[in-house]
Design a protein around this motif. Structure first.
Motif, PDB file in Angstrom:
ATOM      1  N   GLY A 133       0.821  -1.195   0.000  1.00  0.00           N
ATOM      2  CA  GLY A 133       0.000   0.000   0.000  1.00  0.00           C
ATOM      3  C   GLY A 133       0.858   1.248   0.000  1.00  0.00           C
ATOM      4  O   GLY A 133       2.085   1.185  -0.133  1.00  0.00           O
ATOM      5  N   GLU A 134       0.209   2.371   0.160  1.00  0.00           N
ATOM      6  CA  GLU A 134       0.893   3.662   0.186  1.00  0.00           C
ATOM      7  C   GLU A 134       1.560   3.840   1.554  1.00  0.00           C
ATOM      8  O   GLU A 134       0.903   3.718   2.582  1.00  0.00           O
ATOM      9  CB  GLU A 134      -0.120   4.772  -0.040  1.00  0.00           C
ATOM     10  CG  GLU A 134       0.469   6.089  -0.474  1.00  0.00           C
ATOM     11  CD  GLU A 134       0.668   6.167  -1.979  1.00  0.00           C
ATOM     12  OE1 GLU A 134       1.706   6.718  -2.383  1.00  0.00           O
ATOM     13  OE2 GLU A 134      -0.199   5.712  -2.733  1.00  0.00           O
ATOM     14  N   PRO A 135       2.874   4.111   1.593  1.00  0.00           N
ATOM     15  CA  PRO A 135       3.530   4.330   2.895  1.00  0.00           C
ATOM     16  C   PRO A 135       2.910   5.521   3.621  1.00  0.00           C
ATOM     17  O   PRO A 135       2.397   6.453   2.993  1.00  0.00           O
ATOM     18  CB  PRO A 135       4.985   4.620   2.504  1.00  0.00           C
ATOM     19  CG  PRO A 135       5.138   4.098   1.109  1.00  0.00           C
ATOM     20  CD  PRO A 135       3.801   4.242   0.462  1.00  0.00           C
ATOM     21  N   GLY A 136       2.959   5.470   4.937  1.00  0.00           N
ATOM     22  CA  GLY A 136       2.405   6.569   5.724  1.00  0.00           C
ATOM     23  C   GLY A 136       3.042   6.644   7.085  1.00  0.00           C
ATOM     24  O   GLY A 136       4.034   5.951   7.372  1.00  0.00           O
ATOM     25  N   ALA A 137       2.463   7.467   7.946  1.00  0.00           N
ATOM     26  CA  ALA A 137       3.044   7.720   9.264  1.00  0.00           C
ATOM     27  C   ALA A 137       3.117   6.468  10.116  1.00  0.00           C
ATOM     28  O   ALA A 137       4.036   6.303  10.928  1.00  0.00           O
ATOM     29  CB  ALA A 137       2.237   8.796   9.980  1.00  0.00           C
ATOM     30  N   LEU A 138       2.160   5.545   9.954  1.00  0.00           N
ATOM     31  CA  LEU A 138       2.147   4.347  10.789  1.00  0.00           C
ATOM     32  C   LEU A 138       3.020   3.224  10.247  1.00  0.00           C
ATOM     33  O   LEU A 138       3.494   2.385  11.017  1.00  0.00           O
ATOM     34  CB  LEU A 138       0.710   3.827  10.948  1.00  0.00           C
ATOM     35  CG  LEU A 138      -0.213   4.593  11.892  1.00  0.00           C
ATOM     36  CD1 LEU A 138      -1.563   3.910  11.963  1.00  0.00           C
ATOM     37  CD2 LEU A 138       0.391   4.701  13.284  1.00  0.00           C
ATOM     38  N   LEU A 139       3.221   3.190   8.938  1.00  0.00           N
ATOM     39  CA  LEU A 139       3.901   2.028   8.370  1.00  0.00           C
ATOM     40  C   LEU A 139       4.563   2.360   7.047  1.00  0.00           C
ATOM     41  O   LEU A 139       3.961   2.978   6.173  1.00  0.00           O
ATOM     42  CB  LEU A 139       2.891   0.894   8.164  1.00  0.00           C
ATOM     43  CG  LEU A 139       3.469  -0.481   7.804  1.00  0.00           C
ATOM     44  CD1 LEU A 139       4.331  -1.024   8.938  1.00  0.00           C
ATOM     45  CD2 LEU A 139       2.339  -1.459   7.500  1.00  0.00           C
ATOM     46  N   ASP A 140       5.823   1.922   6.927  1.00  0.00           N
ATOM     47  CA  ASP A 140       6.539   1.955   5.658  1.00  0.00           C
ATOM     48  C   ASP A 140       7.649   0.921   5.749  1.00  0.00           C
ATOM     49  O   ASP A 140       7.743   0.167   6.730  1.00  0.00           O
ATOM     50  CB  ASP A 140       7.089   3.359   5.338  1.00  0.00           C
ATOM     51  CG  ASP A 140       7.999   3.906   6.440  1.00  0.00           C
ATOM     52  OD1 ASP A 140       8.633   3.100   7.171  1.00  0.00           O
ATOM     53  OD2 ASP A 140       8.084   5.139   6.579  1.00  0.00           O
TER      54      ASP A 140
END
Length: 384
Positions: free
Chosen positions: A47-54
């Motif tokens: 998915g699209e990386p974000g503040a919670l997960l990358d």
């Protein structure tokens, strides 16, 4: 023939979300994945990386630009171009990391996946986390295209998916929300946060954990705060959450002269700290399925006032708070003032909310085992 060893063998699962920024959907996917890994399964994210997960936070995370396929992607031609880019990327990911089941969250991942798995035989689960009523029909079309099972946490939403989205009843499952209990928190830290959020002359704190988007109705919250302020000047509203409309909402509060009563503090990675510092939880969403934030408020023992959307009535009743019509500023303000003026009622609702949070339907182990069984059934069917 499938024997016990095969039945109980670890599975390979791919969880796909549009974005992994701060929000209830991302937290749900991450918590479910951690539980599945703890049970011995191999789980990848996409998915699209974000503040919670990358990829820096999890080496089994694979960036996939799904936001460009969603409504965030702009024009229809631009979204189609992004779709055509994502499909082969996902196919390559599946070849590099073979999976038994793919679980998609929201419609953009479901659409990309339905095309990427053509000819593979990989079963697909899609979770419906809520949408504008006018999008239910198109969501149903996407799910009928490529999903063996469609999951929703709300019985009301399941009915809408069947009646409006035309998803066959035997392909629908209602699975609740597994929400972790509130973590141990230092009482002085909670008290310090409460003092900060209330300011010098605030007495009662109303909290909303909401992404700054049109869905969450935070423009309605501003109007509610202004109506409440006409009757009591010591009630403070705090919104914790980032999103595309954050600066617009801050500007709107200033323009309406509401900044003394409403604060938009941006993202928080410690929602329970803010919940424990609060007196009332407020949800003003225009649409939802079954809001995780309400269950988190229950976990913290906080009464809830929420708009009557999706499965909110499956969570909230007069024992733990109140449900008001979507967008009804006067009704929402009236309920806040009623609870604000009756500490005994708030305390009784807080106790009832905490007790409700202990029901099986909110227990992570109970809920996550249901997902595990669903995955096993689909994987076994494929093998058979």
């Amino acid at each position: 023939m499938t024997g016990p060893a095969q039945t109980d063998r670890p599975m390979r699962i791919l969880q796909i979300g549009t974005q992994f920024g701060v929000g209830g959907i991302a937290r749900h996917v991450i918590d479910l994945t951690h539980w599945l890994r703890g049970a011995g399964h191999t789980v990848h994210f996409a998915g699209e990386p974000g503040a919670l997960l990358d990829a820096s936070k999890d080496d089994q995370f694979h960036a996939l630009p799904l936001a460009g396929v969603s409504a965030l992607g702009g024009s229809v031609p631009a979204r189609i171009r992004n779709l055509l880019r994502c499909v082969p990327r996902l196919r390559r990911l599946i070849r590099a990391h073979p999976v038994d089941v793919i679980h998609c969250h929201e419609s953009a991942p479901a659409l990309v996946t339905s095309l990427a798995v053509i000819g593979t035989g990989i079963p697909v689960v899609v979770t419906y986390h809520g949408s504008e009523p006018e999008r239910i029909r198109s969501f149903g079309r996407i799910c009928r295209l490529g999903a063996e099972v469609v999951v929703t946490p709300s019985h009301l939403c399941a009915g809408q998916l069947h009646e409006i989205g035309r998803i066959p009843a035997d392909r629908l499952r209602v699975v609740g929300l597994g929400v972790k209990p509130a973590p141990e928190t230092d009482a002085e830290e909670v008290a310090a946060l409460r003092r900060d959020l209330l300011g010098a002359d605030g007495e009662l704190l109303v909290l909303s954990l909401s992404r700054a988007s049109y869905q969450k109705g935070l423009d309605i919250l501003i109007e509610v705060a202004m109506e409440v302020a006409r009757h009591r000047g010591d009630i403070r509203f705090v919104v914790a959450g980032a999103g595309p409309l954050l600066e617009n909402l801050r500007a709107a509060a200033r323009a309406k002269g509401a900044e003394r009563h409403v604060r938009f503090i941006g993202a928080t990675h410690r929602p329970y700290l803010h919940l424990l510092a609060s007196d009332i939880y407020l949800l003003t969403s225009r649409w939802e399925a079954l809001p995780i934030s309400i269950v988190e408020a229950f976990r913290a023992g906080v009464p809830v006032i929420a708009s009557d959307t999706g499965g909110v009535r499956e969570l909230v009743d007069t024992d733990v708070g109140a449900v008001v019509p979507v967008g009804d500023v006067a009704a929402c303000a009236s309920e806040i003032l009623r609870l604000a003026g009756d500490p005994g009622l708030r305390a009784a609702m807080a106790a009832a909310a905490f007790e409700r949070s202990r029901e099986d339907r909110f227990t992570p182990d109970f809920i996550h085992r249901q997902f595990e069984k669903l995955y096993r059934d689909l994987a076994a069917k494929r093998t058979g």
